[in-house]
Scaffold this motif. Structure first.
Motif, PDB file in Angstrom:
ATOM      1  N   MET A   1       0.845  -1.200   0.000  1.00  0.00           N
ATOM      2  CA  MET A   1       0.000   0.000   0.000  1.00  0.00           C
ATOM      3  C   MET A   1       0.883   1.253   0.000  1.00  0.00           C
ATOM      4  SD  MET A   1      -3.306  -0.735   2.391  1.00  0.00           S
ATOM      5  CE  MET A   1      -2.470  -1.256   3.880  1.00  0.00           C
ATOM      6  N   GLN A   2       0.518   2.209  -0.846  1.00  0.00           N
ATOM      7  CA  GLN A   2       1.305   3.446  -0.967  1.00  0.00           C
ATOM      8  C   GLN A   2       0.384   4.649  -1.017  1.00  0.00           C
ATOM      9  OE1 GLN A   2       4.009   4.143  -4.099  1.00  0.00           O
ATOM     10  NE2 GLN A   2       5.752   3.509  -2.883  1.00  0.00           N
ATOM     11  N   LEU A   3       0.881   5.777  -0.567  1.00  0.00           N
ATOM     12  CA  LEU A   3       0.119   7.017  -0.687  1.00  0.00           C
ATOM     13  C   LEU A   3       0.449   7.672  -2.031  1.00  0.00           C
ATOM     14  CD1 LEU A   3       0.564   8.549   2.886  1.00  0.00           C
ATOM     15  CD2 LEU A   3      -1.291   7.100   2.029  1.00  0.00           C
ATOM     16  N   SER A   4      -0.483   8.504  -2.513  1.00  0.00           N
ATOM     17  CA  SER A   4      -0.252   9.190  -3.791  1.00  0.00           C
ATOM     18  C   SER A   4       0.613  10.433  -3.602  1.00  0.00           C
ATOM     19  CB  SER A   4      -1.598   9.584  -4.413  1.00  0.00           C
ATOM     20  OG  SER A   4      -2.216  10.554  -3.586  1.00  0.00           O
ATOM     21  N   THR A   5       0.976  10.758  -2.362  1.00  0.00           N
ATOM     22  CA  THR A   5       1.707  11.984  -2.079  1.00  0.00           C
ATOM     23  C   THR A   5       2.961  11.671  -1.263  1.00  0.00           C
ATOM     24  OG1 THR A   5       1.587  14.022  -0.787  1.00  0.00           O
ATOM     25  CG2 THR A   5       0.111  12.291  -0.118  1.00  0.00           C
ATOM     26  N   LYS A   6       3.999  12.506  -1.414  1.00  0.00           N
ATOM     27  CA  LYS A   6       5.212  12.226  -0.633  1.00  0.00           C
ATOM     28  C   LYS A   6       5.279  13.044   0.657  1.00  0.00           C
ATOM     29  CE  LYS A   6       9.150  13.429  -2.119  1.00  0.00           C
ATOM     30  NZ  LYS A   6      10.361  13.473  -2.938  1.00  0.00           N
ATOM     31  N   HIS A   7       4.373  14.041   0.799  1.00  0.00           N
ATOM     32  CA  HIS A   7       4.260  14.806   2.044  1.00  0.00           C
ATOM     33  C   HIS A   7       2.839  14.640   2.570  1.00  0.00           C
ATOM     34  CE1 HIS A   7       7.869  16.912   0.681  1.00  0.00           C
ATOM     35  NE2 HIS A   7       7.247  17.214  -0.449  1.00  0.00           N
ATOM     36  N   LEU A   8       2.637  14.922   3.864  1.00  0.00           N
ATOM     37  CA  LEU A   8       1.265  15.082   4.360  1.00  0.00           C
ATOM     38  C   LEU A   8       1.117  16.547   4.758  1.00  0.00           C
ATOM     39  CD1 LEU A   8      -1.527  14.074   5.057  1.00  0.00           C
ATOM     40  CD2 LEU A   8      -0.717  13.552   7.348  1.00  0.00           C
ATOM     41  N   LEU A   9       0.648  17.347   3.782  1.00  0.00           N
ATOM     42  CA  LEU A   9       0.493  18.784   4.046  1.00  0.00           C
ATOM     43  C   LEU A   9      -0.917  19.100   4.499  1.00  0.00           C
ATOM     44  CD1 LEU A   9       2.515  20.130   0.992  1.00  0.00           C
ATOM     45  CD2 LEU A   9       3.288  19.756   3.343  1.00  0.00           C
ATOM     46  N   GLY A  10      -1.879  18.383   3.980  1.00  0.00           N
ATOM     47  CA  GLY A  10      -3.268  18.621   4.357  1.00  0.00           C
ATOM     48  C   GLY A  10      -4.137  17.502   3.833  1.00  0.00           C
ATOM     49  N   ILE A  11      -5.373  17.438   4.355  1.00  0.00           N
ATOM     50  CA  ILE A  11      -6.328  16.442   3.847  1.00  0.00           C
ATOM     51  C   ILE A  11      -6.758  16.831   2.434  1.00  0.00           C
ATOM     52  CG2 ILE A  11      -8.582  15.372   4.243  1.00  0.00           C
ATOM     53  CD1 ILE A  11      -6.550  14.610   6.377  1.00  0.00           C
ATOM     54  N   LYS A  12      -6.729  18.138   2.149  1.00  0.00           N
ATOM     55  CA  LYS A  12      -7.139  18.629   0.821  1.00  0.00           C
ATOM     56  C   LYS A  12      -6.405  17.889  -0.293  1.00  0.00           C
ATOM     57  CE  LYS A  12      -7.811  23.007  -1.537  1.00  0.00           C
ATOM     58  NZ  LYS A  12      -7.508  24.432  -1.535  1.00  0.00           N
ATOM     59  N   GLU A  13      -5.125  17.552  -0.053  1.00  0.00           N
ATOM     60  CA  GLU A  13      -4.303  16.932  -1.103  1.00  0.00           C
ATOM     61  C   GLU A  13      -4.467  15.408  -1.146  1.00  0.00           C
ATOM     62  OE1 GLU A  13      -2.866  19.124   1.172  1.00  0.00           O
ATOM     63  OE2 GLU A  13      -2.664  20.874  -0.137  1.00  0.00           O
ATOM     64  N   LEU A  14      -5.183  14.811  -0.194  1.00  0.00           N
ATOM     65  CA  LEU A  14      -5.302  13.339  -0.158  1.00  0.00           C
ATOM     66  C   LEU A  14      -6.509  12.873  -0.957  1.00  0.00           C
ATOM     67  CD1 LEU A  14      -4.608  12.407   3.605  1.00  0.00           C
ATOM     68  CD2 LEU A  14      -2.983  12.518   1.706  1.00  0.00           C
ATOM     69  N   SER A  15      -6.392  11.695  -1.548  1.00  0.00           N
ATOM     70  CA  SER A  15      -7.540  11.072  -2.214  1.00  0.00           C
ATOM     71  C   SER A  15      -8.281  10.219  -1.182  1.00  0.00           C
ATOM     72  CB  SER A  15      -7.051  10.173  -3.356  1.00  0.00           C
ATOM     73  OG  SER A  15      -6.311   9.091  -2.810  1.00  0.00           O
ATOM     74  N   PRO A  16      -9.544   9.861  -1.455  1.00  0.00           N
ATOM     75  CA  PRO A  16     -10.245   8.945  -0.550  1.00  0.00           C
ATOM     76  C   PRO A  16      -9.464   7.631  -0.359  1.00  0.00           C
ATOM     77  CG  PRO A  16     -11.797   9.920  -2.086  1.00  0.00           C
ATOM     78  CD  PRO A  16     -10.429  10.359  -2.534  1.00  0.00           C
ATOM     79  N   GLU A  17      -8.771   7.177  -1.418  1.00  0.00           N
ATOM     80  CA  GLU A  17      -7.983   5.934  -1.306  1.00  0.00           C
ATOM     81  C   GLU A  17      -6.822   6.132  -0.332  1.00  0.00           C
ATOM     82  OE1 GLU A  17      -8.850   7.340  -4.331  1.00  0.00           O
ATOM     83  OE2 GLU A  17     -10.565   5.976  -4.478  1.00  0.00           O
ATOM     84  N   ASP A  18      -6.164   7.313  -0.395  1.00  0.00           N
ATOM     85  CA  ASP A  18      -5.083   7.600   0.562  1.00  0.00           C
ATOM     86  C   ASP A  18      -5.616   7.532   1.998  1.00  0.00           C
ATOM     87  OD1 ASP A  18      -3.067   8.169  -1.335  1.00  0.00           O
ATOM     88  OD2 ASP A  18      -3.670  10.268  -1.484  1.00  0.00           O
ATOM     89  N   ILE A  19      -6.784   8.146   2.201  1.00  0.00           N
ATOM     90  CA  ILE A  19      -7.357   8.190   3.565  1.00  0.00           C
ATOM     91  C   ILE A  19      -7.667   6.769   4.032  1.00  0.00           C
ATOM     92  CG2 ILE A  19      -9.341   9.007   4.928  1.00  0.00           C
ATOM     93  CD1 ILE A  19      -9.357  11.488   2.959  1.00  0.00           C
ATOM     94  N   SER A  20      -8.279   5.965   3.156  1.00  0.00           N
ATOM     95  CA  SER A  20      -8.586   4.566   3.516  1.00  0.00           C
ATOM     96  C   SER A  20      -7.311   3.795   3.837  1.00  0.00           C
ATOM     97  CB  SER A  20      -9.297   3.848   2.369  1.00  0.00           C
ATOM     98  OG  SER A  20     -10.560   4.382   2.197  1.00  0.00           O
ATOM     99  N   THR A  21      -6.261   4.037   3.035  1.00  0.00           N
ATOM    100  CA  THR A  21      -4.986   3.338   3.274  1.00  0.00           C
ATOM    101  C   THR A  21      -4.428   3.695   4.648  1.00  0.00           C
ATOM    102  OG1 THR A  21      -4.491   3.300   0.919  1.00  0.00           O
ATOM    103  CG2 THR A  21      -2.613   3.088   2.394  1.00  0.00           C
ATOM    104  N   ILE A  22      -4.476   4.974   5.001  1.00  0.00           N
ATOM    105  CA  ILE A  22      -3.955   5.395   6.314  1.00  0.00           C
ATOM    106  C   ILE A  22      -4.793   4.775   7.432  1.00  0.00           C
ATOM    107  CG2 ILE A  22      -3.602   7.388   7.853  1.00  0.00           C
ATOM    108  CD1 ILE A  22      -3.022   9.057   5.253  1.00  0.00           C
ATOM    109  N   LEU A  23      -6.124   4.792   7.284  1.00  0.00           N
ATOM    110  CA  LEU A  23      -6.979   4.268   8.358  1.00  0.00           C
ATOM    111  C   LEU A  23      -6.810   2.749   8.514  1.00  0.00           C
ATOM    112  CD1 LEU A  23     -10.232   6.411   7.830  1.00  0.00           C
ATOM    113  CD2 LEU A  23      -8.320   6.842   9.366  1.00  0.00           C
TER     114      LEU A  23
END
Ligand code: CP
Length: 309
Positions: A1-23
């Motif tokens: 599992m990977q995030l689409s972003t290399k930083h976590l600057l805000g939720i605005k930049e995350l996709s729903p898939e990124d959020i599901s992956t983190i949770l």
């Protein structure tokens, strides 16, 4: 599992898939944290600096604990007692720290956009926003979402109310972005002076100025602190009057007579936005939010370290 972003600057930049992956990853780390030995070697040889230019209790301790549980090496920097008082810039400070072979930066700053500025200048270092001014507090929204999911089963279709100082709250903005992306319904409640104009149209949330009606609508109430330190004008008459109109009290909840999950990101001003018997009551998950913060931050650091390797 990977995030689409290399930083976590805000939720605005995350996709729903990124959020599901983190949770999902946080659920696995929460299981690790129930074991007698709570430490895993996932971030061995990774060095992380916690750069706090603004006060914090929960977020700073939670990140440091998450890093230690992942076996990372950690350095803690607070602006007070540093060479910032001698005029050193943010970028110089961070470049000096990075020259000591630091891999990731967790940063809290009172200026909105400070982590985004760092990310632009340091594209090869993972930057994690631990709260920037009145902009975003992404790991708080992630731990809030994790806690709602854990308590109620899912975010989809949940009616979530954010109560209080919406105007100055980075927790509110990150929660709104996240909850909307994950299919929850969101309303905000508070005095008109503390709710941004056009928020309904801009962010797709409902607005309710009557707290009792707002509570009758919701499944979950996330109660926010009045951010006096970010207000440069008088936006309500007194803390006592605020409590009378917008304080979440046992009396009000008894009148509403509905099961509502009570949340608060902390720090709490007891007797202002929430009364002690509600904060400490059976429907409150405030301390579970704090507990879940460690697993959620472990997930964020683990996933970003993988993204940057
Ligand atoms: N919730 C939160 O950000 O608390 P701290 O300011 O204590 O980190």
């Amino acid at each position: 599992m990977q995030l689409s972003t290399k930083h976590l600057l805000g939720i605005k930049e995350l996709s729903p898939e990124d959020i599901s992956t983190i949770l999902t990853t946080a659920t696995q780390f929460k299981e690790v944290l129930q074991r007698p030995i709570k430490k895993v070697p996932s971030l061995r040889d990774v060095t992380i600096v916690n750069l706090f230019y603004e006060n914090s209790t929960r977020t700073r301790i939670s990140f440091e604990l998450a890093e230690k549980r992942l076996s990372a090496d950690t350095i803690n920097f607070t602006a007070s007692g540093s060479s910032v008082s001698k005029g050193e810039t943010l970028l110089d400070t961070v470049n000096n720290i990075l020259s000591m072979k630091v891999d990731m930066v967790v940063m809290r700053h009172s200026a909105s956009g400070a982590p985004h500025f760092l990310a632009q200048h340091l594209p090869n270092t993972a930057i994690v926003n631990a709260g920037d001014g009145i902009n975003e507090h992404p790991t708080q929204a992630l731990l809030d979402a994790f806690s709602i999911q854990e308590k109620t089963g899912s975010l989809q279709g949940k009616k979530v109310l954010l109560v209080g100082d919406i105007m100055h709250s980075r927790v509110a903005l990150s929660n709104i972005y996240l909850l909307k992306k994950m299919g929850a319904e969101v309303k905000v409640a508070g005095p008109p002076t503390l709710i941004p104009k056009y928020i309904e149209k801009a962010l797709g949330v409902g607005v309710e100025y009557n707290l009792k009606r707002a509570l009758q609508w919701c499944d979950v109430a996330n109660v926010l602190r009045i951010q006096l330190e970010r207000q440069n004008q008088v936006l309500f008459s007194s803390l006592r009057e605020y409590n009378l109109a917008y304080g979440v009290t046992k009396k009000l909840l008894d009148e509403v007579n509905k099961e509502i999950v009570i949340m608060h990101p902390g720090p709490i001003n007891r007797g202002v936005e929430i009364d002690s018997d509600v904060a400490n009551g059976k429907d409150s998950i405030i301390l579970q939010q704090v507990e879940n913060g460690v697993a959620v931050r472990m997930a964020v650091l683990y996933l970003l370290a993988g993204r940057n390797n």
